[in-house]
Design an enzyme around this catalytic site. Structure first.
Site, PDB file in Angstrom:
ATOM      1  N   LYS A 258       0.678  -1.167  -0.011  1.00 56.16           N
ATOM      2  CA  LYS A 258      -0.117  -0.101   0.000  1.00 56.16           C
ATOM      3  C   LYS A 258       0.925   1.303  -0.060  1.00 56.16           C
ATOM      4  O   LYS A 258       0.495   2.330  -0.797  1.00 56.16           O
ATOM      5  CB  LYS A 258      -0.904  -0.174   1.160  1.00 56.16           C
ATOM      6  CG  LYS A 258      -1.942  -1.125   1.064  1.00 56.16           C
ATOM      7  CD  LYS A 258      -3.088  -0.823   1.714  1.00 56.16           C
ATOM      8  CE  LYS A 258      -4.312  -1.966   1.521  1.00 56.16           C
ATOM      9  NZ  LYS A 258      -4.952  -2.347   0.586  1.00 56.16           N
TER      10      LYS A 258
ATOM     11  N   LYS B 258      -4.505  -9.935  -6.515  1.00 58.15           N
ATOM     12  CA  LYS B 258      -5.472 -10.121  -5.695  1.00 58.15           C
ATOM     13  C   LYS B 258      -6.906  -9.192  -6.138  1.00 58.15           C
ATOM     14  O   LYS B 258      -6.661  -7.979  -6.312  1.00 58.15           O
ATOM     15  CB  LYS B 258      -5.400  -9.947  -4.260  1.00 58.15           C
ATOM     16  CG  LYS B 258      -6.383 -10.346  -3.198  1.00 58.15           C
ATOM     17  CD  LYS B 258      -5.974  -9.690  -1.678  1.00 58.15           C
ATOM     18  CE  LYS B 258      -6.572  -8.453  -1.579  1.00 58.15           C
ATOM     19  NZ  LYS B 258      -6.736  -8.131  -0.108  1.00 58.15           N
TER      20      LYS B 258
ATOM     21  N   LYS C  15     -10.803  -4.152  -3.012  1.00 54.83           N
ATOM     22  CA  LYS C  15     -11.801  -3.085  -2.993  1.00 54.83           C
ATOM     23  C   LYS C  15     -11.055  -1.649  -3.669  1.00 54.83           C
ATOM     24  O   LYS C  15     -11.690  -1.059  -4.330  1.00 54.83           O
ATOM     25  CB  LYS C  15     -12.099  -2.600  -1.613  1.00 54.83           C
ATOM     26  CG  LYS C  15     -13.110  -3.385  -0.951  1.00 54.83           C
ATOM     27  CD  LYS C  15     -13.585  -2.617   0.582  1.00 54.83           C
ATOM     28  CE  LYS C  15     -13.400  -3.600   1.536  1.00 54.83           C
ATOM     29  NZ  LYS C  15     -12.136  -3.817   2.141  1.00 54.83           N
TER      30      LYS C  15
HETATM   31  N1  AQP Z   1      -9.488 -11.450  -3.057  1.00 52.53           N
HETATM   32  C1  AQP Z   1      -9.516 -11.660  -1.965  1.00 52.53           C
HETATM   33  N2  AQP Z   1      -9.834 -13.096  -1.792  1.00 52.53           N
HETATM   34  C2  AQP Z   1     -10.269 -13.783  -0.624  1.00 52.53           C
HETATM   35  N3  AQP Z   1     -10.472 -12.872   0.834  1.00 52.53           N
HETATM   36  C3  AQP Z   1     -10.309 -11.509   0.619  1.00 52.53           C
HETATM   37  N4  AQP Z   1     -10.556 -10.436   1.410  1.00 52.53           N
HETATM   38  C4  AQP Z   1      -9.959  -9.103   0.787  1.00 52.53           C
HETATM   39  N5  AQP Z   1      -9.924  -9.454  -0.511  1.00 52.53           N
HETATM   40  C5  AQP Z   1      -9.963 -10.742  -0.621  1.00 52.53           C
HETATM   41  C6  AQP Z   1     -10.688 -10.772   2.930  1.00 52.53           C
HETATM   42  O1  AQP Z   1     -11.919  -9.957   2.874  1.00 52.53           O
HETATM   43  C7  AQP Z   1     -11.568  -9.327   4.355  1.00 52.53           C
HETATM   44  C8  AQP Z   1     -11.726  -7.897   4.723  1.00 52.53           C
HETATM   45  O2  AQP Z   1     -10.666  -7.268   4.296  1.00 52.53           O
HETATM   46  P1  AQP Z   1     -10.238  -5.801   4.698  1.00 52.53           P
HETATM   47  O3  AQP Z   1     -11.262  -4.772   4.060  1.00 52.53           O
HETATM   48  O4  AQP Z   1     -10.104  -5.783   6.085  1.00 52.53           O
HETATM   49  O5  AQP Z   1      -8.872  -5.574   3.871  1.00 52.53           O
HETATM   50  P2  AQP Z   1      -8.012  -6.443   2.822  1.00 52.53           P
HETATM   51  O6  AQP Z   1      -7.798  -7.616   3.162  1.00 52.53           O
HETATM   52  O7  AQP Z   1      -7.166  -5.281   2.497  1.00 52.53           O
HETATM   53  O8  AQP Z   1      -9.207  -6.006   1.625  1.00 52.53           O
HETATM   54  P3  AQP Z   1      -9.481  -5.435   0.344  1.00 52.53           P
HETATM   55  O9  AQP Z   1     -10.655  -5.817  -0.510  1.00 52.53           O
HETATM   56  O10 AQP Z   1      -8.137  -5.751  -0.384  1.00 52.53           O
HETATM   57  O11 AQP Z   1      -9.592  -4.048   0.787  1.00 52.53           O
HETATM   58  P4  AQP Z   1      -8.414  -2.638   0.542  1.00 52.53           P
HETATM   59  O12 AQP Z   1      -8.710  -2.646  -0.898  1.00 52.53           O
HETATM   60  O13 AQP Z   1      -9.341  -1.708   1.217  1.00 52.53           O
HETATM   61  O14 AQP Z   1      -7.303  -2.895   1.030  1.00 52.53           O
HETATM   62  C9  AQP Z   1     -10.192 -10.061   5.004  1.00 52.53           C
HETATM   63  O15 AQP Z   1     -10.673 -11.252   5.675  1.00 52.53           O
HETATM   64  C10 AQP Z   1      -9.596 -10.225   3.835  1.00 52.53           C
HETATM   65  O16 AQP Z   1      -8.693 -11.171   3.875  1.00 52.53           O
END
Ligand code: AQP
Length: 325
Positions: free
Chosen positions: A111, A194, A197
């Site tokens: 990030k 991956k 969001k």
């Molecule tokens: N692509 C994915 N496959 C499986 N699990 C996923 N998670 C996120 N993306 C995937 C799981 O969703 C939960 C919530 O995640 P978060 O919002 O706390 O942060 P993150 O892991 O960083 O998710 P994002 O979507 O990638 O968010 P941003 O883009 O804001 O950083 C977690 O349990 C995560 O593992």
């Protein structure tokens, strides 16, 4: 009894990755143990976000928790920022994780790379301390997460050892629980990355129109081999679609592979689109009903009350252990 804790950051529209890796699995836990699910709005501030967007994402996320089957009578749903003990424990625990180990966290590296070097917030660097505080406040022994968050649970475990060695058995040791199928859903357009969001390329959003979802799946990147098989290294696109299909049908990947033996990619993608549209269509209807009911705020307020009781107890225990009380 098991104590379960998990959360999602309201940083953007939820994706199919968030659903399969996290949301879909949460309801199972509410029948097994005492379950706390929160909206990680303080974590959402670690990258720039518009206040209105944060507010509406948080409400949306709560409605999706309910739509996914979480029942406020069986579990506690709340906003992280509504329980001040998260910030208070964070202020104490930041002294028990070290800069060297925090700078090795993959999420921080990924990030921070996207930001201007002079504008990387301290909150992004110290993210794992707040996440450790979230987990430890509820004495959680089970932390359901997707693959990408296991490193943060590991560093929480290191912190617990360090803290308890010095002060006695004050903090409860947590364990990450990762879903067997679907722990890392990949982007449909770049299947070696991956689905996330904050990176809209190749995402399926939970609120996408079903026609858009079908179109995205039908145009997902595959390969020229025309053979449906699970091989993430050589066939990342097909493997990702197989993973999505298996996770949503609750079957194993070999079972899914068998179903599509001899199928062409068009038929295979059509079947994946059917199951995704079926599951998300259903979820969207429930989500709309919860938004229309006006119930979301009430659930969050009740949840915060229950969460505060448990969290303040742990906070006092820690404050006492370190000599603040
Ligand atoms: N692509 C994915 N496959 C499986 N699990 C996923 N998670 C996120 N993306 C995937 C799981 O969703 C939960 C919530 O995640 P978060 O919002 O706390 O942060 P993150 O892991 O960083 O998710 P994002 O979507 O990638 O968010 P941003 O883009 O804001 O950083 C977690 O349990 C995560 O593992």
């Amino acid at each position: 009894m098991e104590r379960v804790l998990s959360g999602i950051k309201p940083t953007g529209q939820l994706t199919l990755g968030n659903y399969i890796g996290a949301l879909k699995n949460f309801p199972k836990f509410q029948d097994q143990g005492e379950t706390f699910l929160f909206i990680a709005d303080l974590h959402a501030l670690t990258l720039p976000i518009d206040p209105e967007v944060l507010r509406s994402n948080s409400r949306d996320l709560a409605a999706f928790y309910l739509a996914a089957g979480l029942d406020p009578k069986k579990c506690t749903i709340f906003r992280q920022s509504a329980v001040s003990a998260h910030a208070e424990l964070n202020a104490i625990l930041q002294n028990f994780l070290y800069m060297g180990e925090l700078s090795r966290m993959t999420q921080f590296k990924e990030k921070s790379q996207k930001l201007n070097e002079n504008a990387i917030g301290l909150g992004l660097f110290a993210y794992p301390v707040l996440m450790a505080s979230d987990i430890l406040l509820y004495d959680a022994n089970v932390v359901p997460v997707g693959d990408d968050q296991t490193q943060h649970v590991e560093i929480t475990r290191d912190l617990v050892n360090r803290f308890n060695n010095r002060f006695g058995p004050v903090l409860t040791m947590p364990k990450a629980v990762v879903t067997k199928v679907g722990a890392r859903i990949m982007s449909l357009s770049e299947p070696t990355k991956k689905m996330s969001k904050s990176d809209p390329k190749g995402d399926i959003y939970l609120k996408d129109d079903l026609k858009v979802i079908r179109k995205k799946i039908m145009s997902a990147v595959t390969d020229s081999e025309a053979r449906v098989a699970y091989d993430p290294e050589n066939k990342p696109g097909v493997s990702n679609l197989l993973q999505i299909y298996a996770a949503l049908k609750d079957i194993s990947i070999p079972e899914a592979e068998k179903l599509f033996e001899g199928s062409n990619y068009g038929t295979f993608k059509g079947a994946v689109a059917d199951v995704v549209c079926d599951v998300l269509g259903n979820l969207q209807q429930k989500y709309q009903a919860f938004i229309a009911s006006g119930e979301v705020e009430r659930v969050l307020e009740e949840g915060a009350k229950k969460a505060r009781e448990v969290a303040n107890n742990t906070l006092h225990r820690v404050q006492h252990a370190v000599g603040l009380l």
